[in-house]
Motif scaffolding. Structure first.
Motif, PDB file in Angstrom:
ATOM      1  N   GLY A   7       0.602  -8.185   0.658  1.00  0.00           N
ATOM      2  CA  GLY A   7       1.466  -8.986  -0.208  1.00  0.00           C
ATOM      3  C   GLY A   7       1.173  -8.768  -1.678  1.00  0.00           C
ATOM      4  O   GLY A   7       2.082  -8.778  -2.509  1.00  0.00           O
ATOM      5  N   ASP A   8      -0.109  -8.577  -2.012  1.00  0.00           N
ATOM      6  CA  ASP A   8      -0.479  -8.283  -3.400  1.00  0.00           C
ATOM      7  C   ASP A   8       0.126  -6.952  -3.835  1.00  0.00           C
ATOM      8  O   ASP A   8       0.719  -6.841  -4.907  1.00  0.00           O
ATOM      9  N   GLU A   9      -0.018  -5.930  -2.993  1.00  0.00           N
ATOM     10  CA  GLU A   9       0.551  -4.626  -3.328  1.00  0.00           C
ATOM     11  C   GLU A   9       2.071  -4.711  -3.450  1.00  0.00           C
ATOM     12  O   GLU A   9       2.655  -4.158  -4.386  1.00  0.00           O
ATOM     13  N   SER A  15       7.059  -5.912  -9.240  1.00  0.00           N
ATOM     14  CA  SER A  15       6.979  -6.070 -10.692  1.00  0.00           C
ATOM     15  C   SER A  15       7.313  -4.760 -11.400  1.00  0.00           C
ATOM     16  O   SER A  15       8.011  -4.756 -12.419  1.00  0.00           O
ATOM     17  N   VAL A  16       6.815  -3.632 -10.865  1.00  0.00           N
ATOM     18  CA  VAL A  16       7.129  -2.321 -11.447  1.00  0.00           C
ATOM     19  C   VAL A  16       8.641  -2.086 -11.409  1.00  0.00           C
ATOM     20  O   VAL A  16       9.242  -1.666 -12.407  1.00  0.00           O
ATOM     21  N   HIS A  78       1.362   4.475  -7.796  1.00  0.00           N
ATOM     22  CA  HIS A  78       0.059   4.452  -7.127  1.00  0.00           C
ATOM     23  C   HIS A  78      -0.714   3.236  -7.627  1.00  0.00           C
ATOM     24  O   HIS A  78      -0.811   3.016  -8.838  1.00  0.00           O
ATOM     25  N   ILE A  79      -1.251   2.468  -6.687  1.00  0.00           N
ATOM     26  CA  ILE A  79      -1.971   1.234  -7.016  1.00  0.00           C
ATOM     27  C   ILE A  79      -3.409   1.359  -6.540  1.00  0.00           C
ATOM     28  O   ILE A  79      -3.670   1.770  -5.409  1.00  0.00           O
ATOM     29  N   ARG A  80      -4.344   1.001  -7.441  1.00  0.00           N
ATOM     30  CA  ARG A  80      -5.769   0.951  -7.077  1.00  0.00           C
ATOM     31  C   ARG A  80      -6.316  -0.400  -7.513  1.00  0.00           C
ATOM     32  O   ARG A  80      -6.258  -0.757  -8.699  1.00  0.00           O
ATOM     33  N   GLY A 122      -2.039 -17.047  -9.076  1.00  0.00           N
ATOM     34  CA  GLY A 122      -1.247 -16.576  -7.951  1.00  0.00           C
ATOM     35  C   GLY A 122      -0.154 -15.569  -8.279  1.00  0.00           C
ATOM     36  O   GLY A 122       0.555 -15.122  -7.386  1.00  0.00           O
ATOM     37  N   ARG A 123      -0.003 -15.193  -9.562  1.00  0.00           N
ATOM     38  CA  ARG A 123       1.030 -14.225  -9.973  1.00  0.00           C
ATOM     39  C   ARG A 123       0.392 -12.985 -10.546  1.00  0.00           C
ATOM     40  O   ARG A 123      -0.556 -13.070 -11.322  1.00  0.00           O
ATOM     41  N   TRP A 124       0.956 -11.826 -10.208  1.00  0.00           N
ATOM     42  CA  TRP A 124       0.517 -10.557 -10.793  1.00  0.00           C
ATOM     43  C   TRP A 124       1.270 -10.333 -12.095  1.00  0.00           C
ATOM     44  O   TRP A 124       2.497 -10.217 -12.089  1.00  0.00           O
TER      45      TRP A 124
END
Length: 139
Positions: A7-9, A15-16, A78-80, A122-124
């Motif tokens: 869910g985070d990813e 958002s992107v 790409h997410i790290r 709780g928000r990115w």
């Protein structure tokens, strides 16, 4: 400390995409809502602004000039996760419709951005953004 979830990813990827849509539709309020209040932005021409409000004010000038017909198309993301609440995101997109200094249409070309996302309440939120022209790899 909890570990990042699918869910985070997904939230970061959304958002992107929302930031891309905000660029393409010139929606300043959407970009501001996706960003931390103290977010840093460095543009492809090296302009550094230190808040989302300063960034959208600066890009309005470019939207009335070389970027007036520009649009973005995401190619890769790409997410790290550095920590469960911090992620470094690398995005390659294609920009088209950009004009040169003489007002002539430039061919579509790739750009590359590095983005720092921080999970707050709780928000990115986008905390830092640096955009670069993408060049062919050196052999």
């Amino acid at each position: 400390m909890p570990t990042p979830t699918a869910g985070d990813e997904a939230a970061i990827r959304q958002s992107v995409l929302a930031m891309t849509t905000a660029f393409n539709t010139r929606d300043d309020a959407a970009l501001i809502a996706l960003s931390a209040p103290d977010a840093d932005f460095v543009t492809v021409v090296g302009r550094w602004t230190r808040s989302p409000h300063a960034y959208v004010e600066s890009r309005r000038t470019r939207f009335s000039g070389p970027l007036k017909n520009a649009s973005l198309r995401p190619l890769e993301t790409h997410i790290r996760f550095v920590r469960p609440d911090i992620a470094v995101v690398h995005v390659t997109h294609e920009i088209s419709g950009m004009l040169d200094e003489a007002g002539q249409l430039l061919p579509p070309h790739p750009e590359f951005s590095t983005r720092l996302y921080v999970k707050q309440r709780g928000r990115w939120l986008l905390s830092a953004f640096h955009n670069s022209a993408r060049v062919a790899p050196v052999r």
